[in-house]
Design a protein around this motif. Structure first.
Motif, PDB file in Angstrom:
ATOM      1  N   LEU A  21     -64.390  42.620 -11.176  1.00 14.34           N
ATOM      2  CA  LEU A  21     -64.638  43.726 -12.103  1.00 14.34           C
ATOM      3  C   LEU A  21     -63.861  43.485 -13.396  1.00 14.34           C
ATOM      4  O   LEU A  21     -62.629  43.480 -13.387  1.00 14.34           O
ATOM      5  CB  LEU A  21     -64.203  45.052 -11.481  1.00 14.34           C
ATOM      6  N   PRO A  22     -64.546  43.288 -14.513  1.00 13.53           N
ATOM      7  CA  PRO A  22     -63.829  43.110 -15.790  1.00 13.53           C
ATOM      8  C   PRO A  22     -63.485  44.451 -16.426  1.00 13.53           C
ATOM      9  O   PRO A  22     -64.284  45.391 -16.404  1.00 13.53           O
ATOM     10  CB  PRO A  22     -64.840  42.345 -16.646  1.00 13.53           C
ATOM     11  N   ARG A  23     -62.289  44.541 -16.982  1.00 12.98           N
ATOM     12  CA  ARG A  23     -61.866  45.702 -17.750  1.00 12.98           C
ATOM     13  C   ARG A  23     -60.977  45.205 -18.889  1.00 12.98           C
ATOM     14  O   ARG A  23     -60.397  44.120 -18.799  1.00 12.98           O
ATOM     15  CB  ARG A  23     -61.067  46.684 -16.877  1.00 12.98           C
ATOM     16  N   VAL A  30     -58.936  41.883 -18.523  1.00  6.15           N
ATOM     17  CA  VAL A  30     -58.398  41.804 -17.168  1.00  6.15           C
ATOM     18  C   VAL A  30     -59.566  41.740 -16.187  1.00  6.15           C
ATOM     19  O   VAL A  30     -60.616  42.346 -16.417  1.00  6.15           O
ATOM     20  CB  VAL A  30     -57.515  43.036 -16.855  1.00  6.15           C
ATOM     21  N   VAL A  31     -59.383  40.984 -15.092  1.00  2.00           N
ATOM     22  CA  VAL A  31     -60.357  40.983 -14.010  1.00  2.00           C
ATOM     23  C   VAL A  31     -59.681  41.529 -12.762  1.00  2.00           C
ATOM     24  O   VAL A  31     -58.560  41.152 -12.414  1.00  2.00           O
ATOM     25  CB  VAL A  31     -60.948  39.581 -13.762  1.00  2.00           C
ATOM     26  N   LEU A  32     -60.359  42.465 -12.107  1.00  2.00           N
ATOM     27  CA  LEU A  32     -59.825  43.148 -10.932  1.00  2.00           C
ATOM     28  C   LEU A  32     -60.629  42.776  -9.693  1.00  2.00           C
ATOM     29  O   LEU A  32     -61.852  42.616  -9.766  1.00  2.00           O
ATOM     30  CB  LEU A  32     -59.896  44.664 -11.122  1.00  2.00           C
ATOM     31  N   TYR A  33     -59.941  42.675  -8.560  1.00  2.06           N
ATOM     32  CA  TYR A  33     -60.611  42.516  -7.269  1.00  2.06           C
ATOM     33  C   TYR A  33     -59.615  42.832  -6.173  1.00  2.06           C
ATOM     34  O   TYR A  33     -58.448  43.123  -6.428  1.00  2.06           O
ATOM     35  CB  TYR A  33     -61.177  41.097  -7.124  1.00  2.06           C
ATOM     36  N   ARG A  34     -60.074  42.795  -4.924  1.00  2.00           N
ATOM     37  CA  ARG A  34     -59.208  42.990  -3.771  1.00  2.00           C
ATOM     38  C   ARG A  34     -59.209  41.736  -2.904  1.00  2.00           C
ATOM     39  O   ARG A  34     -60.240  41.056  -2.774  1.00  2.00           O
ATOM     40  CB  ARG A  34     -59.672  44.185  -2.927  1.00  2.00           C
ATOM     41  N   THR A  35     -58.058  41.445  -2.318  1.00  2.00           N
ATOM     42  CA  THR A  35     -57.987  40.361  -1.348  1.00  2.00           C
ATOM     43  C   THR A  35     -58.729  40.772  -0.085  1.00  2.00           C
ATOM     44  O   THR A  35     -59.143  41.931   0.079  1.00  2.00           O
ATOM     45  CB  THR A  35     -56.531  40.030  -0.996  1.00  2.00           C
ATOM     46  N   GLU A  37     -57.553  41.404   2.661  1.00  2.00           N
ATOM     47  CA  GLU A  37     -56.801  42.462   3.335  1.00  2.00           C
ATOM     48  C   GLU A  37     -56.799  43.769   2.542  1.00  2.00           C
ATOM     49  O   GLU A  37     -56.194  44.747   2.977  1.00  2.00           O
ATOM     50  CB  GLU A  37     -55.373  42.001   3.586  1.00  2.00           C
ATOM     51  N   GLY A  38     -57.454  43.787   1.380  1.00  2.00           N
ATOM     52  CA  GLY A  38     -57.587  45.013   0.611  1.00  2.00           C
ATOM     53  C   GLY A  38     -56.577  45.209  -0.488  1.00  2.00           C
ATOM     54  O   GLY A  38     -56.614  46.232  -1.183  1.00  2.00           O
ATOM     55  N   ALA A  39     -55.667  44.266  -0.688  1.00  2.00           N
ATOM     56  CA  ALA A  39     -54.664  44.418  -1.735  1.00  2.00           C
ATOM     57  C   ALA A  39     -55.307  44.217  -3.112  1.00  2.00           C
ATOM     58  O   ALA A  39     -56.054  43.257  -3.318  1.00  2.00           O
ATOM     59  CB  ALA A  39     -53.531  43.411  -1.539  1.00  2.00           C
ATOM     60  N   PRO A  40     -55.016  45.076  -4.077  1.00  2.00           N
ATOM     61  CA  PRO A  40     -55.598  44.908  -5.409  1.00  2.00           C
ATOM     62  C   PRO A  40     -54.914  43.795  -6.194  1.00  2.00           C
ATOM     63  O   PRO A  40     -53.709  43.570  -6.074  1.00  2.00           O
ATOM     64  CB  PRO A  40     -55.357  46.261  -6.071  1.00  2.00           C
ATOM     65  N   VAL A  41     -55.714  43.089  -7.004  1.00  2.00           N
ATOM     66  CA  VAL A  41     -55.231  41.994  -7.833  1.00  2.00           C
ATOM     67  C   VAL A  41     -55.736  42.219  -9.258  1.00  2.00           C
ATOM     68  O   VAL A  41     -56.879  42.645  -9.464  1.00  2.00           O
ATOM     69  CB  VAL A  41     -55.736  40.629  -7.313  1.00  2.00           C
ATOM     70  N   ALA A  42     -54.899  41.936 -10.239  1.00  2.00           N
ATOM     71  CA  ALA A  42     -55.280  42.032 -11.645  1.00  2.00           C
ATOM     72  C   ALA A  42     -54.839  40.761 -12.361  1.00  2.00           C
ATOM     73  O   ALA A  42     -53.644  40.501 -12.489  1.00  2.00           O
ATOM     74  CB  ALA A  42     -54.648  43.253 -12.301  1.00  2.00           C
ATOM     75  N   LEU A  43     -55.800  39.950 -12.804  1.00  2.00           N
ATOM     76  CA  LEU A  43     -55.526  38.699 -13.507  1.00  2.00           C
ATOM     77  C   LEU A  43     -56.082  38.771 -14.926  1.00  2.00           C
ATOM     78  O   LEU A  43     -57.027  39.515 -15.205  1.00  2.00           O
ATOM     79  CB  LEU A  43     -56.172  37.516 -12.783  1.00  2.00           C
ATOM     80  N   ALA A  44     -55.511  37.968 -15.803  1.00  2.00           N
ATOM     81  CA  ALA A  44     -56.087  37.821 -17.133  1.00  2.00           C
ATOM     82  C   ALA A  44     -57.493  37.268 -17.003  1.00  2.00           C
ATOM     83  O   ALA A  44     -57.727  36.296 -16.268  1.00  2.00           O
ATOM     84  CB  ALA A  44     -55.224  36.899 -17.987  1.00  2.00           C
ATOM     85  N   ASP A  45     -58.423  37.872 -17.698  1.00  2.00           N
ATOM     86  CA  ASP A  45     -59.832  37.484 -17.574  1.00  2.00           C
ATOM     87  C   ASP A  45     -60.174  36.383 -18.564  1.00  2.00           C
ATOM     88  O   ASP A  45     -61.055  36.528 -19.423  1.00  2.00           O
ATOM     89  CB  ASP A  45     -60.725  38.699 -17.789  1.00  2.00           C
ATOM     90  N   VAL A  52     -62.955  30.817 -20.697  1.00  2.00           N
ATOM     91  CA  VAL A  52     -64.147  31.508 -20.214  1.00  2.00           C
ATOM     92  C   VAL A  52     -63.711  32.676 -19.323  1.00  2.00           C
ATOM     93  O   VAL A  52     -62.789  32.536 -18.515  1.00  2.00           O
ATOM     94  CB  VAL A  52     -65.048  30.530 -19.423  1.00  2.00           C
ATOM     95  N   PRO A  53     -64.332  33.836 -19.432  1.00  2.00           N
ATOM     96  CA  PRO A  53     -63.947  34.956 -18.566  1.00  2.00           C
ATOM     97  C   PRO A  53     -64.080  34.605 -17.082  1.00  2.00           C
ATOM     98  O   PRO A  53     -65.143  34.174 -16.632  1.00  2.00           O
ATOM     99  CB  PRO A  53     -64.935  36.061 -18.960  1.00  2.00           C
ATOM    100  N   LEU A  54     -63.012  34.777 -16.354  1.00  2.00           N
ATOM    101  CA  LEU A  54     -63.054  34.522 -14.914  1.00  2.00           C
ATOM    102  C   LEU A  54     -63.992  35.488 -14.204  1.00  2.00           C
ATOM    103  O   LEU A  54     -64.495  35.186 -13.114  1.00  2.00           O
ATOM    104  CB  LEU A  54     -61.655  34.625 -14.316  1.00  2.00           C
ATOM    105  N   SER A  55     -64.230  36.639 -14.807  1.00  2.00           N
ATOM    106  CA  SER A  55     -65.136  37.605 -14.196  1.00  2.00           C
ATOM    107  C   SER A  55     -66.568  37.090 -14.125  1.00  2.00           C
ATOM    108  O   SER A  55     -67.404  37.662 -13.411  1.00  2.00           O
ATOM    109  CB  SER A  55     -65.104  38.930 -14.970  1.00  2.00           C
TER     110      SER A  55
END
Length: 363
Positions: A21-23, A30-35, A37-45, A52-55
């Motif tokens: 999910l890009p935001r 930023v690109v968001l997702y869950r592992t 196990e459900g843990a949220p992750v926020a990386l530079a997109d 290139v956008p990782l999203s």
């Protein structure tokens, strides 16, 4: 004009899952997702290799695979694999932002990660408190986030913009009490012995179908820096003790608002409306969400028009009315936070007149 060392809502918890999910948060993609196990992750997109956008890529387990050349980045942002070579460049990494899941939102800290204290996440506990029920939405706005804060801190506009749902003539005449410190502003307004506006009258009649008569209405607006506003609202039959703290005969709601700047003139507006009565009535939850959504649709139209007018008249100087007192302190607090981050002196006005003059200069 926004502080970076702060928590900003990036998404509703239900928006983020096993897809990318890009935001944009304070100008940072930023690109968001869950592992798994459900843990949220926020990386530079933006891929370390060619930005290139990782999203635009995909998930492989808990790793993000760039959709352009296949570089693989783990949840910490470190590159795990590169195409056609076994040796990894030691600098190959993207930023990983502190992220906290709380009160049904995912919060991101875009500033110095060493200062990302989870205890500083704004208190919106009503959103997942079992003693309260409600729901909300996300609105993507084409306006400066401070215009939304202005709107929320001055609810006298309900008399005019929301005349079919929230209006009382007394809104413009009830003098509010205002308190503030370096990071918050609280504005309290009571209206005694008035007719309930349609939105609140509807709720009161759901709780007490036979009620007829006048009510005491309250609005307690609390801003928490940099961009969260909680509004305690409600009505109770006059004479039942609401002004003295007994609201049991009335209806009480909390309007939860947190605004995230994305770029100049754009922001994400997360809101929810919660109540502490008829908790199991999902139909009422849906009705209230739809009603508030319609009200905020009216605000959206006005805020977009205001932003366009500001852009068209860049040299216009704003002047404040008495009703702008809450928003004036809010802007002063935000300016002070930004100044402190930039190494300038963090100062606050010695008087309301000084705050008003400052707001005119920075509107």
């Amino acid at each position: 004009m926004y502080p970076l060392n702060a928590w900003y809502a990036a998404a509703w918890d239900t928006e983020v899952g096993r897809t990318l999910l890009p935001r944009t948060i304070c100008g940072l993609p930023v690109v968001l997702y869950r592992t798994a196990e459900g843990a949220p992750v926020a990386l530079a997109d933006a891929c370390w290799h060619r930005l290139v956008p990782l999203s635009l890529g995909r998930l492989d387990g808990d790793d993000v695979v760039c959709g352009y050349h296949g570089l693989v980045f783990g949840p910490t942002g470190r590159c795990q694999r590169m195409p056609a070579q076994e040796t990894l460049n030691p600098s190959a990494a993207v930023a990983s932002y502190p992220v906290v899941e709380r009160h049904r939102f995912l919060w991101i800290w875009p500033g110095d990660p060493a200062k990302a204290d989870p205890s500083l996440v704004p208190d919106l506990h009503w959103n997942d408190d079992p003693e309260w029920a409600g729901d909300g939405e996300l609105i993507e706005l084409d306006c400066d986030y401070r215009l939304v804060l202005d709107n929320l801190m001055d609810l006298t506009h309900e008399q005019f913009l929301h005349s079919d749902s929230l209006a009382n003539d007394e809104l413009s005449h009830a003098e509010p009490d205002v308190e503030h410190d370096e990071d918050s502003v609280t504005l309290t307004r009571w209206m005694h012995g008035i007719e309930a506006p349609p939105f609140l009258d509807m709720q009161l009649k759901r709780k007490a179908p036979r009620f007829e008569g006048l009510v005491d209405r309250w609005q307690i607006i609390r801003f928490t820096a940099p961009s969260t506003v909680v509004i305690d609202v409600g009505v109770a039959p006059t004479g039942t003790g609401a002004p003295d703290g007994d609201r049991s005969a009335g209806v009480n709601g909390h309007v939860l608002n947190t605004i995230t700047p994305t770029a100049p003139g754009k922001c994400l507006y997360f809101w929810a409306f919660t109540r502490n009565y008829h908790l199991g009535d999902q139909g009422l939850t849906n009705l209230l969400r739809q009603s508030v959504s319609r009200v905020f649709g009216q605000d959206t139209t006005m805020l977009h028009a205001q932003q366009r007018a500001i852009v068209a008249h860049p040299d216009h100087e704003f002047y404040n009315l008495n009703i702008d007192v809450g928003g004036m302190w809010v802007r002063r607090i935000i300016d002070a936070l930004v100044a402190a981050e930039q190494g300038r002196a963090r100062t606050h006005p010695a008087s309301l007149a000084e705050a008003a003059a400052h707001t005119r200069r920075t509107a």
